[in-house]
Design an enzyme around this catalytic site. Structure first.
Site, mmCIF file in Angstrom:
data_model
loop_
_atom_site.group_PDB
_atom_site.id
_atom_site.type_symbol
_atom_site.label_atom_id
_atom_site.label_comp_id
_atom_site.label_asym_id
_atom_site.label_seq_id
_atom_site.Cartn_x
_atom_site.Cartn_y
_atom_site.Cartn_z
ATOM 1 N N ARG A 76 34.833 39.734 47.850
ATOM 2 C CA ARG A 76 35.085 38.100 48.060
ATOM 3 C C ARG A 76 34.933 38.312 49.596
ATOM 4 N NH1 ARG A 76 35.353 38.081 43.279
ATOM 5 N NH2 ARG A 76 36.605 36.923 42.124
ATOM 6 N N SER A 131 41.240 31.798 40.879
ATOM 7 C CA SER A 131 42.068 32.910 41.421
ATOM 8 C C SER A 131 42.678 32.270 42.977
ATOM 9 C CB SER A 131 41.565 34.067 41.608
ATOM 10 O OG SER A 131 40.956 34.798 40.413
ATOM 11 N N GLU A 167 43.182 33.927 48.241
ATOM 12 C CA GLU A 167 41.600 34.123 48.175
ATOM 13 C C GLU A 167 41.060 32.662 48.814
ATOM 14 O OE1 GLU A 167 39.571 34.583 44.574
ATOM 15 O OE2 GLU A 167 37.771 33.571 45.298
#
Ligand code: EPU
Length: 334
Positions: free
Chosen positions: A158, A234, A330
């Protein structure tokens, strides 16, 4: 080019939260983008990884650079160039139709192509960086066009150079994908393998169309439908801890899922949150999603950014108190 003053960003974030931009501009060419540079800005894609906690007192930029074209072709692969504004999942669908492989496991991820390359989106054992050949960008300081080969993008879980070392310095305009003409299903992810087995299929019998459908079915079974319930997928990344810390936790929680990765042991944030008994826990209109507690949702459309932020902090505090593990968002919190 389109510009608007005092512009509502509600339709530009998948949480569906109301916030205003002092100015909002959408450009459909590199020259258009160059004309907008020169003042601080926030560049957004589809807003599927953003949480607005206040109005944005500045310029919000959005790409409208569309189009896909094959720019190189060999016996075993193609290189396809896609505009940053292409809807990522439409692009995946098109690739599956055309027999260009590698992106099937990333089916149904919300968002646009440019942001996918910035964030290194991933799911079901795959990351988009594995299929990226290079990224075209404009340097914000000079307006110069640059081409970054994948190795220069510093891809990690990520993360990329666009989010870290050169954050704010480069605007992605096009992404070049290198896709295989030969299909080998990626069934590393245990839950995906189990889904295939439950359908009575051997790995050899898995077609690209089937794999895309399977991933879509799995996502739909646990993630909220973005057209109905606001969320940003998420909310936290899965934490990576030292082998020593993981060993200590495993002694107390032998059933805790762990995955050995390059720099330590990755834990399941969903599991940690679940174990804190937080499924369904709410602050104002924001809740921990029942079916996948790593997802925070705008339950009935009334959540404010402050509700989601307060909820995320509560989740972080509970997980830290119980497991001594820090959860990192995130989602980009603004
Ligand atoms: N789990 C629970 N309780 C639950 C749900 C899950 O304990 O209610 C535990 C289970 O042990 C399960 C584990 O969590 O095995 C993992 O769950 P899941 O397969 O849903 O994956 P994840 O690690 O929670 C990641 C990505 C998702 C991606 C899925 C599937 C991150 C931050 N998230 O979630 O990506 O779709 O894997 O590959 O890495 C996103 O980034 O927005 C996103 C949705």
């Amino acid at each position: 080019m389109k510009t608007f003053d005092n512009y509502s960003l509600r339709a530009h974030n998948t949480f569906g939260i109301e916030a205003r931009a002092r100015r909002f501009a959408e450009y459909d060419s590199i020259d258009g983008l160059r004309r907008l540079l020169g003042e601080p800005f926030l560049h957004i894609g589809a807003g599927s990884n953003l949480l607005f906690t206040k109005d944005y007192d500045g310029l919000v930029l959005h790409s409208a650079i569309h189009g896909t074209e094959v720019i190189a072709e060999a016996a075993d692969h193609v290189v396809v160039r896609a505009g940053a504004a292409e809807v990522f999942d439409d692009f995946v669908a098109r690739c599956v139709e055309c027999g260009w492989h590698g992106l099937e496991n990333l089916s149904l991820i919300p968002g646009e192509v440019g942001a996918a390359a910035v964030q290194n989106i991933g799911a079901y054992g795959a990351e988009v960086s594995a299929c990226i050949d290079s990224v075209e960008a404009v340097e914000t300081a000079t307006g110069r066009e640059v081409l970054l080969p994948r190795a220069d993008c510093r891809y990690a879980y990520r993360s990329s150079i666009f989010k870290s070392a050169r954050r704010g310095e480069l605007v992605v305009t096009y992404v070049r994908f290198r896709l295989s003409k030969r299909f080998v299903p990626d069934l590393q992810y245990a839950a995906l393998r189990r889904h295939v087995e439950a359908d009575g299929l051997s790995p050899e019998a898995v077609s690209p169309q089937y794999l895309r459908r399977a991933v879509i079915a799995m996502r739909e079974s646990k993630l909220p439908d973005p057209r109905v319930t606001g969320s940003a997928g998420s909310f936290f990344i899965n934490p990576v801890v030292s082998a020593e810390k993981a060993g200590l936790l495993a002694r107390d929680f032998p059933e805790m899922p762990t995955y050995v990765v390059e720099d330590g042991v990755k834990l399941s944030a969903a599991w940690l949150i679940d174990r804190c008994g937080l499924k369904g826990f709410s602050v104002g209109g924001a809740s921990v999603y029942e079916r996948q507690p790593l997802v925070l949702v705008n339950r009935d459309g009334t959540a404010t950014g402050a509700d989601v932020l307060a909820l995320s902090r509560h989740v972080q505090r509970e997980v830290l108190a119980r497991f001594g593990v820090t959860l990192t968002p995130e989602v980009n919190i603004l």
